[in-house]
Write a protein that holds these residues in place. Structure first.
Motif, PDB file in Angstrom:
ATOM      1  N   GLU A 140       8.597  -8.192  14.648  1.00 30.39           N
ATOM      2  CA  GLU A 140       7.507  -7.697  15.483  1.00 30.39           C
ATOM      3  C   GLU A 140       7.338  -8.590  16.703  1.00 30.39           C
ATOM      4  N   ARG A 141       6.742  -8.026  17.764  1.00 26.32           N
ATOM      5  CA  ARG A 141       6.613  -8.743  19.029  1.00 26.32           C
ATOM      6  C   ARG A 141       5.201  -9.248  19.298  1.00 26.32           C
ATOM      7  N   ASP A 142       4.240  -8.965  18.393  1.00 29.08           N
ATOM      8  CA  ASP A 142       2.893  -9.509  18.582  1.00 29.08           C
ATOM      9  C   ASP A 142       2.251  -9.750  17.223  1.00 29.08           C
ATOM     10  N   VAL A 143       1.211 -10.573  17.220  1.00 23.09           N
ATOM     11  CA  VAL A 143       0.556 -10.978  15.974  1.00 23.09           C
ATOM     12  C   VAL A 143      -0.010  -9.774  15.240  1.00 23.09           C
ATOM     13  N   ASP A 144      -0.707  -8.894  15.932  1.00 20.22           N
ATOM     14  CA  ASP A 144      -1.287  -7.732  15.261  1.00 20.22           C
ATOM     15  C   ASP A 144      -0.213  -6.870  14.605  1.00 20.22           C
ATOM     16  N   GLY A 145       0.942  -6.752  15.248  1.00 21.31           N
ATOM     17  CA  GLY A 145       2.036  -5.964  14.690  1.00 21.31           C
ATOM     18  C   GLY A 145       2.556  -6.535  13.379  1.00 21.31           C
ATOM     19  N   ILE A 146       2.756  -7.858  13.328  1.00 21.12           N
ATOM     20  CA  ILE A 146       3.285  -8.454  12.095  1.00 21.12           C
ATOM     21  C   ILE A 146       2.229  -8.437  10.997  1.00 21.12           C
ATOM     22  N   LEU A 147       0.961  -8.597  11.356  1.00 20.17           N
ATOM     23  CA  LEU A 147      -0.097  -8.537  10.347  1.00 20.17           C
ATOM     24  C   LEU A 147      -0.178  -7.144   9.727  1.00 20.17           C
ATOM     25  N   LYS A 148       0.024  -6.136  10.553  1.00 21.72           N
ATOM     26  CA  LYS A 148       0.008  -4.760  10.048  1.00 21.72           C
ATOM     27  C   LYS A 148       1.160  -4.537   9.060  1.00 21.72           C
ATOM     28  N   VAL A 149       2.324  -5.055   9.377  1.00 20.98           N
ATOM     29  CA  VAL A 149       3.476  -4.948   8.465  1.00 20.98           C
ATOM     30  C   VAL A 149       3.173  -5.664   7.151  1.00 20.98           C
ATOM     31  N   LEU A 150       2.594  -6.863   7.244  1.00 26.10           N
ATOM     32  CA  LEU A 150       2.336  -7.660   6.050  1.00 26.10           C
ATOM     33  C   LEU A 150       1.231  -7.108   5.170  1.00 26.10           C
ATOM     34  N   GLU A 151       0.379  -6.236   5.713  1.00 26.98           N
ATOM     35  CA  GLU A 151      -0.659  -5.590   4.903  1.00 26.98           C
ATOM     36  C   GLU A 151      -0.045  -4.883   3.697  1.00 26.98           C
ATOM     37  N   ASN A 152       1.156  -4.385   3.870  1.00 30.10           N
ATOM     38  CA  ASN A 152       1.843  -3.655   2.791  1.00 30.10           C
ATOM     39  C   ASN A 152       2.255  -4.555   1.633  1.00 30.10           C
ATOM     40  N   TYR A 153       2.150  -5.875   1.788  1.00 28.53           N
ATOM     41  CA  TYR A 153       2.603  -6.816   0.772  1.00 28.53           C
ATOM     42  C   TYR A 153       1.464  -7.525   0.054  1.00 28.53           C
ATOM     43  N   LEU A 154       0.232  -7.118   0.369  1.00 27.73           N
ATOM     44  CA  LEU A 154      -0.928  -7.711  -0.316  1.00 27.73           C
ATOM     45  C   LEU A 154      -1.011  -7.237  -1.755  1.00 27.73           C
ATOM     46  N   GLU A 210      -7.287 -14.942   6.051  1.00 26.52           N
ATOM     47  CA  GLU A 210      -8.366 -13.944   6.135  1.00 26.52           C
ATOM     48  C   GLU A 210      -7.945 -12.620   5.517  1.00 26.52           C
ATOM     49  N   MET A 211      -6.654 -12.288   5.630  1.00 25.72           N
ATOM     50  CA  MET A 211      -6.143 -11.048   5.046  1.00 25.72           C
ATOM     51  C   MET A 211      -6.074 -11.115   3.524  1.00 25.72           C
ATOM     52  N   GLY A 212      -5.976 -12.329   2.981  1.00 30.18           N
ATOM     53  CA  GLY A 212      -5.893 -12.474   1.532  1.00 30.18           C
ATOM     54  C   GLY A 212      -4.646 -13.172   1.028  1.00 30.18           C
ATOM     55  N   PHE A 213      -3.828 -13.699   1.927  1.00 31.03           N
ATOM     56  CA  PHE A 213      -2.632 -14.435   1.528  1.00 31.03           C
ATOM     57  C   PHE A 213      -2.959 -15.909   1.326  1.00 31.03           C
ATOM     58  N   SER A 214      -2.145 -16.567   0.532  1.00 35.78           N
ATOM     59  CA  SER A 214      -2.091 -18.022   0.477  1.00 35.78           C
ATOM     60  C   SER A 214      -0.947 -18.396   1.419  1.00 35.78           C
ATOM     61  N   VAL A 215      -1.086 -19.494   2.171  1.00 33.12           N
ATOM     62  CA  VAL A 215      -0.068 -19.841   3.175  1.00 33.12           C
ATOM     63  C   VAL A 215       0.355 -21.296   3.022  1.00 33.12           C
ATOM     64  N   PHE A 216       1.674 -21.514   2.948  1.00 34.82           N
ATOM     65  CA  PHE A 216       2.257 -22.850   3.026  1.00 34.82           C
ATOM     66  C   PHE A 216       2.599 -23.076   4.484  1.00 34.82           C
ATOM     67  N   LEU A 217       1.912 -24.019   5.107  1.00 38.85           N
ATOM     68  CA  LEU A 217       2.132 -24.348   6.510  1.00 38.85           C
ATOM     69  C   LEU A 217       2.782 -25.723   6.574  1.00 38.85           C
ATOM     70  N   PRO A 218       4.076 -25.800   6.874  1.00 36.45           N
ATOM     71  CA  PRO A 218       4.792 -27.072   6.815  1.00 36.45           C
ATOM     72  C   PRO A 218       4.130 -28.214   7.585  1.00 36.45           C
ATOM     73  N   LEU A 276      -2.352 -18.445  13.274  1.00 37.54           N
ATOM     74  CA  LEU A 276      -1.660 -17.423  12.494  1.00 37.54           C
ATOM     75  C   LEU A 276      -1.925 -17.622  11.002  1.00 37.54           C
ATOM     76  N   ARG A 277      -1.891 -18.859  10.544  1.00 35.64           N
ATOM     77  CA  ARG A 277      -2.211 -19.158   9.144  1.00 35.64           C
ATOM     78  C   ARG A 277      -3.618 -18.655   8.804  1.00 35.64           C
ATOM     79  N   ASP A 278      -4.573 -18.956   9.676  1.00 34.55           N
ATOM     80  CA  ASP A 278      -5.954 -18.542   9.424  1.00 34.55           C
ATOM     81  C   ASP A 278      -6.081 -17.023   9.338  1.00 34.55           C
ATOM     82  N   ARG A 279      -5.365 -16.311  10.181  1.00 35.22           N
ATOM     83  CA  ARG A 279      -5.401 -14.836  10.139  1.00 35.22           C
ATOM     84  C   ARG A 279      -4.808 -14.324   8.825  1.00 35.22           C
ATOM     85  N   LEU A 280      -3.725 -14.954   8.373  1.00 34.87           N
ATOM     86  CA  LEU A 280      -3.098 -14.550   7.112  1.00 34.87           C
ATOM     87  C   LEU A 280      -4.013 -14.829   5.922  1.00 34.87           C
TER      88      LEU A 280
END
Length: 142
Positions: free
Chosen positions: A128-142, A31-39, A25-29
């Protein structure tokens, strides 16, 4: 050039499967252009650090990770209830006014009351109930 928005990726990290999912999930985020803090990687939360009794260091690193993030993405899998650490991270972010998004791919629910505990479900900006769904939502925050 604008700085990348940072996502704090909250979720269970106690089995190999959970850690692998978090990395995917971090890698997908990223790839979208986010920086990710993964505990599990950025919070010094390792088996050896727990044996060395450095829980306070882990806690402080994770709190700092949330404080420095623009968004918290919480993985709510693991059964009908949310991992207690994830629940705390969500509540802390919510109290600080940081947007919180939930991802629950586990089909088990909290019963008639909802997908997860109502305190978690109402606190999220989207669930959201799947990875693609949450990634689509997060696109709005790039």
């Amino acid at each position: 050039m604008d700085e990348k928005k940072q996502i704090y990726l909250a979720g269970p990290l106690f089995s190999q499967a959970e850690r692998d999912f978090n990395v995917m999930l971090r890698d997908r985020l990223v790839e979208m252009g986010f920086s990710v803090f993964l505990p599990q990687e950025d919070g010094n939360d390792t088996e050896s650090s727990r044996r060395e009794d450095r829980q306070k260091n882990i806690f402080e690193n994770d709190v700092r990770g949330i404080d420095e993030s623009d968004i918290v993405l919480a993985v709510l899998d693991g059964g009908s209830d949310v991992d207690s650490g994830t629940a705390w991270e969500m509540g802390y972010a919510y109290a600080k006014g940081i947007p919180v998004f939930g991802l629950k791919t586990d089909f088990r629910t909290f019963g008639d009351e909802g997908i997860v505990n109502l305190m978690m479900e109402i606190a999220v900006d989207a669930l959201e109930r799947d990875v693609d769904g949450i990634l689509k939502v997060l696109e709005n925050y790039l």
